[in-house]
Design a protein around this motif. Sequence first.
Motif, PDB file in Angstrom:
ATOM      1  N   ASP A 259     -75.716 -34.485  -6.108  1.00 55.15           N
ATOM      2  CA  ASP A 259     -75.806 -34.971  -7.482  1.00 55.15           C
ATOM      3  C   ASP A 259     -74.407 -34.924  -8.104  1.00 55.15           C
ATOM      4  O   ASP A 259     -73.505 -34.260  -7.604  1.00 55.15           O
ATOM      5  CB  ASP A 259     -76.805 -34.145  -8.298  1.00 55.15           C
ATOM      6  CG  ASP A 259     -76.391 -32.698  -8.432  1.00 55.15           C
ATOM      7  OD1 ASP A 259     -75.588 -32.397  -9.331  1.00 55.15           O
ATOM      8  OD2 ASP A 259     -76.863 -31.872  -7.618  1.00 55.15           O
ATOM      9  N   GLU A 260     -74.227 -35.653  -9.173  1.00 53.85           N
ATOM     10  CA  GLU A 260     -72.904 -35.826  -9.780  1.00 53.85           C
ATOM     11  C   GLU A 260     -72.264 -34.492 -10.187  1.00 53.85           C
ATOM     12  O   GLU A 260     -71.074 -34.282  -9.987  1.00 53.85           O
ATOM     13  CB  GLU A 260     -73.001 -36.759 -10.987  1.00 53.85           C
ATOM     14  CG  GLU A 260     -71.652 -37.198 -11.502  1.00 53.85           C
ATOM     15  CD  GLU A 260     -71.760 -38.259 -12.578  1.00 53.85           C
ATOM     16  OE1 GLU A 260     -70.926 -38.216 -13.491  1.00 53.85           O
ATOM     17  OE2 GLU A 260     -72.666 -39.105 -12.500  1.00 53.85           O
TER      18      GLU A 260
ATOM     19  N   THR B 100     -72.845 -31.412  -8.939  1.00 54.33           N
ATOM     20  CA  THR B 100     -72.479 -30.657  -7.743  1.00 54.33           C
ATOM     21  C   THR B 100     -71.248 -31.267  -7.078  1.00 54.33           C
ATOM     22  O   THR B 100     -70.329 -30.539  -6.684  1.00 54.33           O
ATOM     23  CB  THR B 100     -73.656 -30.621  -6.738  1.00 54.33           C
ATOM     24  OG1 THR B 100     -74.797 -30.053  -7.394  1.00 54.33           O
ATOM     25  CG2 THR B 100     -73.313 -29.814  -5.506  1.00 54.33           C
ATOM     26  N   ARG B 101     -71.215 -32.593  -6.983  1.00 50.80           N
ATOM     27  CA  ARG B 101     -70.059 -33.257  -6.372  1.00 50.80           C
ATOM     28  C   ARG B 101     -68.790 -32.984  -7.182  1.00 50.80           C
ATOM     29  O   ARG B 101     -67.734 -32.718  -6.619  1.00 50.80           O
ATOM     30  CB  ARG B 101     -70.283 -34.757  -6.235  1.00 50.80           C
ATOM     31  CG  ARG B 101     -69.182 -35.409  -5.403  1.00 50.80           C
ATOM     32  CD  ARG B 101     -69.366 -36.892  -5.147  1.00 50.80           C
ATOM     33  NE  ARG B 101     -70.725 -37.280  -4.882  1.00 50.80           N
ATOM     34  CZ  ARG B 101     -71.354 -38.276  -5.494  1.00 50.80           C
ATOM     35  NH1 ARG B 101     -70.733 -39.012  -6.397  1.00 50.80           N
ATOM     36  NH2 ARG B 101     -72.589 -38.587  -5.192  1.00 50.80           N
TER      37      ARG B 101
END
Length: 118
Positions: free
Chosen positions: A24-25, A27-28
């Motif tokens: 997910d954005e 986490t990335r």
Amino acid sequence: MKKFLAVYLGSESGSAYEKWEALDEVTRSKREEAGMTGWMKWGEENAKSIVDNGSPLGTTIRINAKGISDTKNQICAYTIVQAESHEAAAKFFVNHPHFMIFPGDSVEVMECLPIPGM
């Protein structure tokens, strides 16, 4: 001391990249931040041996006897280091953030040889 070119390789078709894209954005973004922190730390730890920090690389154009064409390769970035031997240069990149945190595939290291006759 000899000079060595290190090229960072990565592929959008690799399993590490697929896992990266599945994040997910939030986490990335956290992984990107950790990766850059790790990369900067690696640079500080090896500063005496880094001749050129290099940079990320953009798209590739091939030029040959047939002319100019767009192409694609796995080279993502480069760095130039100095070391006593090829093996010593390679050891700088063991557990590098390029493939330990980021979804990079590998780092390849090659000696920069003198131009013959010069």
